[in-house]
Design a protein around this motif. Structure first.
Motif, short mmCIF file in Angstrom:
data_model
loop_
_atom_site.label_atom_id
_atom_site.label_comp_id
_atom_site.label_asym_id
_atom_site.label_seq_id
_atom_site.Cartn_x
_atom_site.Cartn_y
_atom_site.Cartn_z
N GLN A 36 -1.39 -16.41 3.75
CA GLN A 36 -0.35 -16.88 4.67
C GLN A 36 0.95 -17.16 3.93
OE1 GLN A 36 -0.58 -16.76 8.01
NE2 GLN A 36 -2.60 -15.89 7.62
N ARG A 37 0.85 -17.77 2.73
CA ARG A 37 2.06 -18.04 1.93
C ARG A 37 2.72 -16.73 1.51
NH1 ARG A 37 -1.40 -21.88 -0.38
NH2 ARG A 37 -1.67 -20.62 -2.26
N GLN A 38 1.93 -15.74 1.11
CA GLN A 38 2.49 -14.45 0.70
C GLN A 38 3.15 -13.74 1.88
OE1 GLN A 38 2.63 -13.95 -2.59
NE2 GLN A 38 1.55 -15.89 -2.58
N LEU A 39 2.53 -13.79 3.03
CA LEU A 39 3.10 -13.16 4.22
C LEU A 39 4.42 -13.82 4.62
CD1 LEU A 39 -0.06 -12.52 6.42
CD2 LEU A 39 1.37 -10.82 5.29
N ALA A 40 4.51 -15.14 4.43
CA ALA A 40 5.74 -15.85 4.77
C ALA A 40 6.90 -15.40 3.88
CB ALA A 40 5.53 -17.35 4.66
N LYS A 41 6.60 -15.00 2.64
CA LYS A 41 7.63 -14.55 1.71
C LYS A 41 8.04 -13.09 1.95
CE LYS A 41 5.55 -17.12 -2.09
NZ LYS A 41 4.95 -16.94 -3.42
N ALA A 42 7.17 -12.32 2.54
CA ALA A 42 7.39 -10.88 2.68
C ALA A 42 8.44 -10.58 3.74
CB ALA A 42 6.08 -10.18 3.04
N PRO A 43 9.25 -9.52 3.52
CA PRO A 43 10.22 -9.13 4.55
C PRO A 43 9.48 -8.57 5.76
CG PRO A 43 10.18 -7.52 2.77
CD PRO A 43 9.29 -8.66 2.35
N PRO A 44 10.07 -8.71 6.93
CA PRO A 44 9.40 -8.19 8.14
C PRO A 44 9.34 -6.66 8.11
CG PRO A 44 11.60 -9.02 8.66
CD PRO A 44 11.35 -9.34 7.23
N TRP A 45 8.31 -6.12 8.72
CA TRP A 45 8.14 -4.67 8.79
C TRP A 45 8.89 -4.11 9.99
CZ3 TRP A 45 2.71 -2.29 7.70
CH2 TRP A 45 2.42 -2.41 6.34
N SER A 46 9.43 -2.92 9.80
CA SER A 46 10.10 -2.23 10.90
C SER A 46 9.03 -1.66 11.83
CB SER A 46 10.97 -1.10 10.36
OG SER A 46 10.15 -0.10 9.78
#
Length: 166
Positions: A36-46
């Protein structure tokens, strides 16, 4: 392919949690929180990337390729789930957790399980096929083994004739 499905912790209602269950649940929570922490850092996918992922994953698994299981989760709730029929365990040896639909515990480790049966019967045309036999026809440009053997023999004879001339 016939699979012998396994049971663990039956009857599910009487199952008592073990130290290993507590440890697996704790590890599952830690991994879940890290993801969840890693996903919060990741840019959103198109939408284009999501569409590419959907294409890679293909169509959903047909219901006749699924097995129904009764699962006892870490929280104590007993739920039903479907999994791929090719695995003798509902966790497939990989994913041993799921979100509890009753209390919302996420993740909830699967601590006990028993098979219930197939999710659906295959359509008649699939049931009538012999196991291991495909109904696909080879492409028109593919040659049979006999044709390939004949061509191989002709080429060997031609090679031998060329060697004799030299």
């Amino acid at each position: 392919m016939d699979v012998e499905y396994l049971c663990h912790g039956v009857p599910l209602a009487d199952y008592r949690l073990t130290k290993a269950d507590h440890r697996r649940q704790q590890e599952a929570v830690q991994v879940h929180e890290w993801v969840q922490r890693q996903l919060a850092k990741a840019p959103p996918w198109s939408e284009e990337r999501w569409q590419g992922l959907r294409q890679l994953l293909g169509s959903p698994t047909p219901p006749w390729e699924l097995q129904r299981w009764q699962l006892r989760l870490y929280c104590g709730h007993v739920v039903e789930a479907t999994r791929n029929r090719n695995s003798p365990r509902p966790d497939g040896g990989v994913c041993d957790k799921k979100r509890c639909p009753e209390c919302g515990l996420d993740p909830a480790v699967i601590v006990a399980f028993r098979p219930l049966g197939p999710a659906a019967e295959p359509p008649t045309e699939i049931r009538s096929r012999k196991p291991g036999h495909s109904t696909r026809k080879p492409p028109a440009d593919r040659r049979s083994k006999a044709e390939l053997v004949a061509e191989n023999n002709a080429l060997r004879a031609e090679l031998e004739a060329l060697r004799d001339q030299a």
